[in-house]
Design a protein around this motif. Structure first.
Motif, PDB file in Angstrom:
ATOM      1  N   GLY A 174      95.732  62.205  20.531  1.00 24.19           N
ATOM      2  CA  GLY A 174      96.410  62.909  21.604  1.00 24.19           C
ATOM      3  C   GLY A 174      96.637  61.998  22.794  1.00 24.19           C
ATOM      4  O   GLY A 174      96.721  60.775  22.654  1.00 24.19           O
ATOM      5  N   ASN A 175      96.726  62.594  23.961  1.00 25.14           N
ATOM      6  CA  ASN A 175      97.077  61.826  25.151  1.00 25.14           C
ATOM      7  C   ASN A 175      95.893  61.218  25.878  1.00 25.14           C
ATOM      8  O   ASN A 175      96.043  60.281  26.650  1.00 25.14           O
ATOM      9  CB  ASN A 175      97.824  62.730  26.147  1.00 25.14           C
ATOM     10  CG  ASN A 175      99.246  62.978  25.711  1.00 25.14           C
ATOM     11  OD1 ASN A 175      99.886  62.093  25.141  1.00 25.14           O
ATOM     12  ND2 ASN A 175      99.744  64.186  25.963  1.00 25.14           N
ATOM     13  N   TYR A 176      94.704  61.775  25.694  1.00 24.75           N
ATOM     14  CA  TYR A 176      93.603  61.387  26.566  1.00 24.75           C
ATOM     15  C   TYR A 176      92.358  60.884  25.843  1.00 24.75           C
ATOM     16  O   TYR A 176      91.468  60.328  26.466  1.00 24.75           O
ATOM     17  CB  TYR A 176      93.217  62.579  27.456  1.00 24.75           C
ATOM     18  CG  TYR A 176      94.302  62.963  28.427  1.00 24.75           C
ATOM     19  CD1 TYR A 176      94.450  62.267  29.625  1.00 24.75           C
ATOM     20  CD2 TYR A 176      95.198  63.988  28.147  1.00 24.75           C
ATOM     21  CE1 TYR A 176      95.453  62.595  30.516  1.00 24.75           C
ATOM     22  CE2 TYR A 176      96.205  64.331  29.039  1.00 24.75           C
ATOM     23  CZ  TYR A 176      96.330  63.636  30.222  1.00 24.75           C
ATOM     24  OH  TYR A 176      97.325  63.956  31.103  1.00 24.75           O
ATOM     25  N   ASN A 234      94.107  56.163  19.283  1.00 23.07           N
ATOM     26  CA  ASN A 234      94.390  57.245  20.219  1.00 23.07           C
ATOM     27  C   ASN A 234      94.425  58.579  19.496  1.00 23.07           C
ATOM     28  O   ASN A 234      95.023  58.709  18.436  1.00 23.07           O
ATOM     29  CB  ASN A 234      95.758  57.031  20.886  1.00 23.07           C
ATOM     30  CG  ASN A 234      95.709  55.945  21.926  1.00 23.07           C
ATOM     31  OD1 ASN A 234      94.837  55.946  22.790  1.00 23.07           O
ATOM     32  ND2 ASN A 234      96.632  55.003  21.847  1.00 23.07           N
ATOM     33  N   VAL A 267      88.325  59.730  29.138  1.00 23.76           N
ATOM     34  CA  VAL A 267      88.195  59.389  30.561  1.00 23.76           C
ATOM     35  C   VAL A 267      88.960  60.420  31.379  1.00 23.76           C
ATOM     36  O   VAL A 267      90.108  60.739  31.062  1.00 23.76           O
ATOM     37  CB  VAL A 267      88.718  57.963  30.824  1.00 23.76           C
ATOM     38  CG1 VAL A 267      88.746  57.648  32.312  1.00 23.76           C
ATOM     39  CG2 VAL A 267      87.850  56.948  30.081  1.00 23.76           C
ATOM     40  N   GLY A 268      88.346  60.934  32.407  1.00 20.54           N
ATOM     41  CA  GLY A 268      88.930  62.006  33.191  1.00 20.54           C
ATOM     42  C   GLY A 268      89.930  61.563  34.238  1.00 20.54           C
ATOM     43  O   GLY A 268      89.998  60.393  34.612  1.00 20.54           O
ATOM     44  N   THR A 269      90.724  62.522  34.686  1.00 22.39           N
ATOM     45  CA  THR A 269      91.608  62.316  35.827  1.00 22.39           C
ATOM     46  C   THR A 269      90.993  62.995  37.049  1.00 22.39           C
ATOM     47  O   THR A 269      90.085  63.808  36.919  1.00 22.39           O
ATOM     48  CB  THR A 269      93.001  62.919  35.557  1.00 22.39           C
ATOM     49  OG1 THR A 269      92.834  64.280  35.128  1.00 22.39           O
ATOM     50  CG2 THR A 269      93.728  62.152  34.464  1.00 22.39           C
ATOM     51  N   LEU A 320      90.134  58.765  22.977  1.00 24.59           N
ATOM     52  CA  LEU A 320      90.124  57.529  22.210  1.00 24.59           C
ATOM     53  C   LEU A 320      89.041  57.642  21.147  1.00 24.59           C
ATOM     54  O   LEU A 320      87.884  57.955  21.453  1.00 24.59           O
ATOM     55  CB  LEU A 320      89.822  56.359  23.147  1.00 24.59           C
ATOM     56  CG  LEU A 320      90.088  54.962  22.619  1.00 24.59           C
ATOM     57  CD1 LEU A 320      91.580  54.714  22.414  1.00 24.59           C
ATOM     58  CD2 LEU A 320      89.508  53.925  23.581  1.00 24.59           C
TER      59      LEU A 320
END
Lengths: 342, 342
Positions: free
Chosen positions: B6-8, B4, B188-190, B10
């Motif tokens: 950060g948070n988003y 990982n 991967v987006g939100t 990979l």
């Protein structure tokens, strides 16, 4: 690390857990045999929304939030969300789940979506790509009828092979834990077709795909029906279930006494006027989350094959004279200690 | 094993390769700036089929078979197929790809599908869950227009913000190899929404999602536009591209000289009457497979961010007054040796 078993089955060596799960339904679902086991029932099927489509999304949101609450997790602790539904452009999932702010993978697998989404989440956890994933799906009788068949106001007659779309949603959180139930093996299905063209007989369209996936899994693992407490399909209904038994018998497997179908568990065919049984992504999702997984937690069933099935046509493809392809994705759920798995 | 950032974001520590890729188009695509780089052009957009929907599926099949042929692989050597398209119930994918007999994961990500599918395949390869995966998507001007907007025969006027749906398909095979291009990182987006409700201005609906994903990726990786040869979005068109630049400038990132958009590469806005540019899942897929990846193989560009964007509405949701949510999934492609990655 995952291990291949045969050509189609993957052994999840770390056997991720189904950490939390929740089921949401409406009035007809509440009146059915497992109605009291839903986490949340809202008798008004609009769920406080202006349209059936938004209502379906709201069900997904409520199911997801309930699953998070039961696991004492916040949305930010879920790395990836796998969701889909029956609506065109899966808008129930997009509009219902967007506020969660979780990286989102949209799926379309028709009524196989609960298997498809849980399998993807569990593979991602197995491979160490995410620590936790959530799988969510739904269906809504009113949004599905008008999209796939007739406007509700038209009051079209239903043939006895038809199934009744559940107004329900389910959400499952997958991650690593020592607590069962575990996902031990998965078998992703291929698209199968046997020239069924009747939009009111989904069971017949899906049964060949279910038979194909189940036969492959048995062959890959060297197991048979006797190795499992229950083989739960969803949603073949009565017509598709009978066909699955016949097809499996040709392959040398007797399902009697082992096979159950989510479409025949969610509703009572004798009293609820659902014709051949329940259907819709929400049917298998609700039966998994309200009935099967709680039974596994209580130790009532321990080795289970859960295989949601989908019919992959659209109204357009059927109107254009195309047959209806089917698909079935299987997962082997287990409560036995991880060391004994594999 | 993936790490990982950060948070988003990979980091794919093994950096799987894009082993093979193929692009299929039709007449208008052939006449565009990259028309000569398609693997296969069929000027008759029916592709030998009876309906536009079957034609779209046929394009997917041809693209998939070409990608297999270029890699000297058979369908049986692909463990999992990730595919989707714009049609209701993604029937182009279901009907087009069913004969391949590969375990199938159906996706819906609108025009973000090429990123979505390649990212899933590469994550599965990274995690050792599959040895090879294939990602396929398509769009078809004729099937999309009648489903999303007006029947072609109606000849509805197009506002200048409208984009032209590409009649194209792309297929990518992902696996482990020492040959570049590699997939180094994925984000991967939100689901994002900024209250855009205009069905003829998809660029504006998708730009906020693109800005969100790109900003997160830069923050997670401690990089900026200068670290990349090109940042390729798809398909924001001219309106969405301008908006993305503005939104990124607010975040402190200048995209000038680095940003390109698939919708502005596939077609020539000056001569091809496509209004704000190209769109459709097939647009980003074709530009990736016919233009970007061959340029990476030749060493013309080496560090690339590819971010396909999707507008997640349906005609029903728009008619019901809902806004249009967007999503964007990003992958960092690289030709530099794997040891230098991470």
């Amino acid at each position: 690390m995952a291990t291949n078993l045969g050509n189609y089955t993957l052994n999840l060596d770390t056997s991720p857990s189904l950490l939390s799960f929740a089921a949401v339904g409406s009035k007809k679902e509440a009146e059915g045999p497992i109605g009291k086991q839903f986490d949340i029932i809202n008798e008004d099927s609009l769920f406080g929304q202006k349209t059936w489509e938004l209502a379906e999304g709201q069900m997904q949101k409520i199911a997801a939030e309930k699953a998070l609450e039961k696991a004492a997790l916040s949305p930010g602790e879920i790395k990836m969300l796998f969701a889909g539904d029956l609506l065109n452009q899966i808008t129930a999932s997009h509009y219902g789940l967007r506020e969660l702010g979780i990286p989102f993978i949209g799926l379309y697998g028709a009524c196989s979506t609960m298997s498809q989404s849980v399998i993807l989440a569990s593979m991602m956890v197995e491979g160490g790509l995410i620590n936790r994933g959530m799988a969510v799906t739904s269906s809504h009788f009113c949004s599905a009828e008008r999209q796939y068949r007739f406007p509700l106001e038209y009051g079209g007659q239903r043939p006895p092979t038809a199934q009744w779309t559940a107004t329900a949603a389910g959400a499952v959180i997958v991650g690593q834990s020592s607590a069962p139930p575990y996902i031990r093996r998965v078998c992703v299905g291929t698209i199968e077709n046997k020239n069924v063209k009747d939009l009111t007989n989904m069971g017949a369209a899906m049964a060949p795909a279910a038979a194909q996936t189940l036969s492959r899994f048995f062959a890959d693992t060297g197991t048979g029906p006797d190795n499992y407490d229950v083989i739960l399909t969803g949603d073949l209904g009565q017509v598709g279930s009978d066909l699955l038994s016949q097809l499996m018998e040709r392959e040398g497997y007797k399902l009697e006494g082992k096979h159950a179908d989510c479409g025949l568990i969610l509703f009572d065919r004798d009293t609820q006027k659902v014709d051949a049984g329940g259907s819709g992504c929400g049917c298998a999702a609700a039966v998994l989350c309200a009935y099967l997984l709680p039974a596994m937690r209580k130790g009532k069933v321990n080795e289970v094959l859960f295989m949601a099935t989908g019919a992959l046509m659209s109204p357009t493809s059927v109107q254009q004279g195309q047959d209806i392809p089917g698909i079935a994705h299987l997962m082997h759920l287990s409560t036995s200690p991880k060391a004994g798995g594999g």
